[in-house]
Design a protein around this motif. Sequence first.
Motif, PDB file in Angstrom:
ATOM      1  N   ALA A  35      42.296  32.010  41.645  1.00  0.00           N
ATOM      2  CA  ALA A  35      42.777  31.328  40.441  1.00  0.00           C
ATOM      3  C   ALA A  35      42.892  29.825  40.680  1.00  0.00           C
ATOM      4  CB  ALA A  35      44.123  31.902  40.001  1.00  0.00           C
ATOM      5  N   ASN A  36      43.418  29.445  41.843  1.00  0.00           N
ATOM      6  CA  ASN A  36      43.523  28.030  42.168  1.00  0.00           C
ATOM      7  C   ASN A  36      42.145  27.389  42.282  1.00  0.00           C
ATOM      8  OD1 ASN A  36      43.493  25.854  44.536  1.00  0.00           O
ATOM      9  ND2 ASN A  36      45.482  25.751  43.507  1.00  0.00           N
ATOM     10  N   ALA A  37      41.221  28.089  42.941  1.00  0.00           N
ATOM     11  CA  ALA A  37      39.870  27.552  43.121  1.00  0.00           C
ATOM     12  C   ALA A  37      39.173  27.343  41.781  1.00  0.00           C
ATOM     13  CB  ALA A  37      39.051  28.499  43.998  1.00  0.00           C
ATOM     14  N   ALA A  92      36.621  19.740  54.660  1.00  0.00           N
ATOM     15  CA  ALA A  92      37.476  19.712  53.467  1.00  0.00           C
ATOM     16  C   ALA A  92      37.125  20.819  52.465  1.00  0.00           C
ATOM     17  CB  ALA A  92      37.386  18.343  52.785  1.00  0.00           C
ATOM     18  N   VAL A  93      37.238  22.066  52.935  1.00  0.00           N
ATOM     19  CA  VAL A  93      37.024  23.212  52.048  1.00  0.00           C
ATOM     20  C   VAL A  93      38.318  23.526  51.311  1.00  0.00           C
ATOM     21  CG1 VAL A  93      36.333  25.624  51.884  1.00  0.00           C
ATOM     22  CG2 VAL A  93      35.346  24.164  53.640  1.00  0.00           C
ATOM     23  N   ARG A  94      38.228  23.656  50.016  1.00  0.00           N
ATOM     24  CA  ARG A  94      39.401  24.058  49.249  1.00  0.00           C
ATOM     25  C   ARG A  94      39.560  25.570  49.360  1.00  0.00           C
ATOM     26  NH1 ARG A  94      41.837  21.057  45.156  1.00  0.00           N
ATOM     27  NH2 ARG A  94      43.479  22.214  44.083  1.00  0.00           N
ATOM     28  N   ASN A  95      40.751  26.013  49.734  1.00  0.00           N
ATOM     29  CA  ASN A  95      41.024  27.448  49.901  1.00  0.00           C
ATOM     30  C   ASN A  95      40.041  28.109  50.872  1.00  0.00           C
ATOM     31  OD1 ASN A  95      43.212  27.648  47.903  1.00  0.00           O
ATOM     32  ND2 ASN A  95      41.611  27.212  46.410  1.00  0.00           N
ATOM     33  N   VAL A 138      51.479  31.078  55.932  1.00  0.00           N
ATOM     34  CA  VAL A 138      51.474  29.623  55.693  1.00  0.00           C
ATOM     35  C   VAL A 138      50.349  29.214  54.751  1.00  0.00           C
ATOM     36  CG1 VAL A 138      52.459  29.228  57.966  1.00  0.00           C
ATOM     37  CG2 VAL A 138      49.985  29.029  57.669  1.00  0.00           C
ATOM     38  N   ILE A 139      49.432  30.142  54.455  1.00  0.00           N
ATOM     39  CA  ILE A 139      48.319  29.828  53.553  1.00  0.00           C
ATOM     40  C   ILE A 139      48.860  29.613  52.149  1.00  0.00           C
ATOM     41  CG2 ILE A 139      46.237  30.749  52.473  1.00  0.00           C
ATOM     42  CD1 ILE A 139      45.674  32.238  55.083  1.00  0.00           C
ATOM     43  N   ARG A 140      48.439  28.532  51.525  1.00  0.00           N
ATOM     44  CA  ARG A 140      48.862  28.206  50.170  1.00  0.00           C
ATOM     45  C   ARG A 140      47.635  27.958  49.297  1.00  0.00           C
ATOM     46  NH1 ARG A 140      52.656  30.035  52.009  1.00  0.00           N
ATOM     47  NH2 ARG A 140      54.764  29.198  52.261  1.00  0.00           N
ATOM     48  N   PRO A 141      47.635  28.466  48.070  1.00  0.00           N
ATOM     49  CA  PRO A 141      46.540  28.126  47.156  1.00  0.00           C
ATOM     50  C   PRO A 141      46.425  26.620  47.007  1.00  0.00           C
ATOM     51  CG  PRO A 141      47.866  29.917  46.257  1.00  0.00           C
ATOM     52  CD  PRO A 141      48.605  29.400  47.470  1.00  0.00           C
ATOM     53  N   GLY A 142      45.217  26.104  47.162  1.00  0.00           N
ATOM     54  CA  GLY A 142      45.010  24.668  47.066  1.00  0.00           C
ATOM     55  C   GLY A 142      44.882  23.977  48.406  1.00  0.00           C
ATOM     56  N   ASP A 143      45.067  24.725  49.510  1.00  0.00           N
ATOM     57  CA  ASP A 143      44.860  24.139  50.837  1.00  0.00           C
ATOM     58  C   ASP A 143      43.457  23.545  50.923  1.00  0.00           C
ATOM     59  OD1 ASP A 143      47.344  24.843  51.807  1.00  0.00           O
ATOM     60  OD2 ASP A 143      46.652  26.646  52.843  1.00  0.00           O
ATOM     61  N   ILE A 144      43.338  22.343  51.470  1.00  0.00           N
ATOM     62  CA  ILE A 144      42.034  21.716  51.706  1.00  0.00           C
ATOM     63  C   ILE A 144      41.960  21.401  53.194  1.00  0.00           C
ATOM     64  CG2 ILE A 144      40.516  19.765  51.202  1.00  0.00           C
ATOM     65  CD1 ILE A 144      41.799  19.569  48.462  1.00  0.00           C
TER      66      ILE A 144
END
Length: 204
Positions: A35-37, A92-95, A138-144
């Motif tokens: 969903a974030n992606a 810099a990969v998102r998610n 620790v993984i969060r949606p939107g991590d880059i």
Amino acid sequence: KASREVGLPWGLADEAAWAASWLRRFDVRGLDIIANALNALSGASLSNVLPQTKQGDGQWTSRGDWLCPICTGASLAASAILLQAEAISTTAVRNPMLLVPFAAAASRQLNTPVTLEWSDITVETDGDRLAAIGDLTVIRPGDILDAKCSIGGRMAPESLLTKTTRVPIQLDTWRSLSDLAAQTFAPPSVEPNAQPDNNQAESD
């Protein structure tokens, strides 16, 4: 349908749905992450988030600020044979967790485990099972984050994640995906091929 609304071709939209479903089996917030992606893609130019590669260079980057994990993952699976020569590093990969199902597809093609590493997390897959080293909470949606994919992996029994058949979905995630899907009229559904298009990665 939600993937199609943000500009992904139908083939990649199918792959996005497949990837979220694959992750959801291991209860690693697959739907929250997808969903974030997708919401990030809704405000981005697809050409700016595609992986850019150079001949003989294992480093993948984008023209923009981050790499789309769906497009990058599809390219990774399509380029699995390259892993036999060298690791593939993505900037810099998102998610980056969304790369994992595509690493699983690469593992099946190569008939060997494949490992993904980013930050303090290492995940290994043999195509069906998933092993994790590090704290996945620790993984969060939107991590880059930068991530590296390579051949190999111990698949140690103590690191294997348990599969599950029922994972609750957050109300906000459900609403986000439903809102995107409601804006799209889909053609007759086809069987997802789980095999990415060989032409997803662009070359400079």
